[in-house]
Design a protein around this motif. Structure first.
Motif, PDB file in Angstrom:
ATOM      1  N   HIS A  46      48.297  36.697  42.233  1.00 25.89           N
ATOM      2  CA  HIS A  46      49.477  35.869  42.537  1.00 25.89           C
ATOM      3  C   HIS A  46      49.101  34.400  42.690  1.00 25.89           C
ATOM      4  CE1 HIS A  46      50.230  39.971  44.196  1.00 25.89           C
ATOM      5  NE2 HIS A  46      51.269  39.826  43.382  1.00 25.89           N
ATOM      6  N   GLY A 126      42.223  45.591  48.153  1.00 22.83           N
ATOM      7  CA  GLY A 126      42.895  45.277  46.879  1.00 22.83           C
ATOM      8  C   GLY A 126      44.171  46.070  46.684  1.00 22.83           C
ATOM      9  N   LEU A 277      42.159  31.745  41.969  1.00 21.43           N
ATOM     10  CA  LEU A 277      41.998  31.677  40.516  1.00 21.43           C
ATOM     11  C   LEU A 277      42.242  30.258  40.009  1.00 21.43           C
ATOM     12  CD1 LEU A 277      44.052  34.883  39.798  1.00 21.43           C
ATOM     13  CD2 LEU A 277      41.609  34.663  39.395  1.00 21.43           C
TER      14      LEU A 277
END
Ligand SMILES: Cc1cc2nc3c(=O)[nH]c(=O)nc-3n(C[C@H](O)[C@H](O)[C@H](O)COP(=O)(O)OP(=O)(O)OC[C@H]3O[C@@H](n4cnc5c(N)ncnc54)[C@H](O)[C@@H]3O)c2cc1C
Length: 300
Positions: A46, A126, A277
């Motif tokens: 996300h 996770g 990310l």
């Protein structure tokens, strides 16, 4: 032996973004990846603008697919086992089990991995237990959540943060006592706290249901956040004599150069800490411009 301008070790967002920029700068670049990116355990990523909710393997596949447009980029699905400097040529030689490759520059983008003092957390990590509320807090909003942290400062900080996403919160310190000040600060916000050791996590398919304490108590929780210890999965930077600080963080000049000429780093490798990310990709892009500038100035 193949000879590259740069070998990128790690095809996470940092390594992929760097390889893309170097390929577009017409550099002869090879990227090696062995599929151990730490977010492989989760079903969705996300917060990456235009890619919110994408599956980690899909994100990676798009990154590798985009590299194929650039003829000077080589992609290897291999583990780099060792790196040595050839004192005669000044070049670096990187080794897989089968082959060796020569390069002028190396980008270390191998990321970090997590260690949990409670190994059973792996079964839930996770899926219903996460380490970053910015990444996964929204999906867990308003649920009965646990904060599992075995250090009182971490427990206090993470509880305050997660409180934004759910007020139904209980802190578990797994045997670590907390100060009266912290306890009263948590209780003031109706956050429960258990300092007893955790005996077992109960749930199904990675979805947490109950936490069993050594006192015999069972506490219902649907998920939560944990504080792992992060470590680099290799000793490349140490073997290459890159300077690190007292916390083993690689010292860079802020744009990816380490203390060793020709060795660069980006993404979580550089920080020995979690990021995101988007941040890792941005750092990959930035270090590639540094590498390209250094190559340009050397050769022009
Ligand atoms: C459970 C979980 C959920 C997450 N959710 C999100 C989210 O929703 N949003 C978000 O922004 N971030 C999320 N993250 C964080 C995100 O995964 C990291 O911030 C990001 O992947 C860091 O990028 P990186 O390129 O530095 O390292 P990585 O992505 O870890 O990439 C490192 C790469 O190096 C390769 N490698 C390592 N050693 C070698 C070797 N010796 N030879 C060859 N290759 C090697 C690995 O295969 C790996 O692909 C999550 C992380 C976890 C654990």
């Amino acid at each position: 032996m193949n000879h590259y301008d740069c070998i990128v070790i790690g095809g996470g967002p940092a390594g992929l973004a760097a390889t893309l920029t170097l390929g577009r700068a017409r550099r002869n670049v090879a990227v090696f990846d062995n599929g151990t990116n730490r977010n492989r355990v989760t079903h969705a990523s996300h917060g990456f603008l235009t890619r919110d909710g994408i599956k980690p393997h899909e994100f990676k596949a798009i990154g590798f697919r985009e590299l194929q447009a650039y003829p000077s980029v080589s992609i290897f699905n291999n583990t780099i086992k060792e790196i040595k400097k050839d004192s005669e040529t000044g070049l670096y030689v990187v080794y897989t089990d089968e082959r060796q490759y020569q390069t002028e520059n190396i980008l270390l983008a191998t990321g970090v991995q997590e260690k949990f003092s409670l190994p059973q957390i792996r079964d839930y990590y996770g899926k219903s237990l996460f380490s970053c509320p910015y990444c996964d807090g929204w999906e867990l909003r308003d649920l009965p959540l646990a904060v599992i942290a075995e250090n009182e400062a971490h427990a206090h900080h993470l509880a305050k943060l997660v409180f934004n996403w759910s007020k139904n919160l209980i802190v578990f310190t797994n045997g670590v006592e907390v100060s009266a000040d912290i306890e009263s600060d948590l209780m003031r916000n109706n956050i429960g706290i258990y300092t007893a050791r955790i005996k077992h996590l109960h749930g199904n398919d990675g979805m947490l249901e109950r936490i069993e304490l050594e006192t015999g108590e069972y506490i219902t929780r649907k998920g939560g956040f944990v504080v792992p210890t992060f470590y680099r999965p290799n000793r490349f930077s140490e073997q290459l004599l890159c300077k690190t600080d007292e916390h083993h963080v690689i010292i860079t000049d802020g744009v990816g150069r380490t203390s060793e000429k020709g060795i660069y780093t980006a993404g979580e490798t550089e920080k020995l800490n979690p990021s995101s990310l988007l941040i890792a990709a941005a750092e990959g892009n930035r270090v590639a411009t540094t590498i390209n500038l250094d190559l340009t100035l050397d050769r022009f």
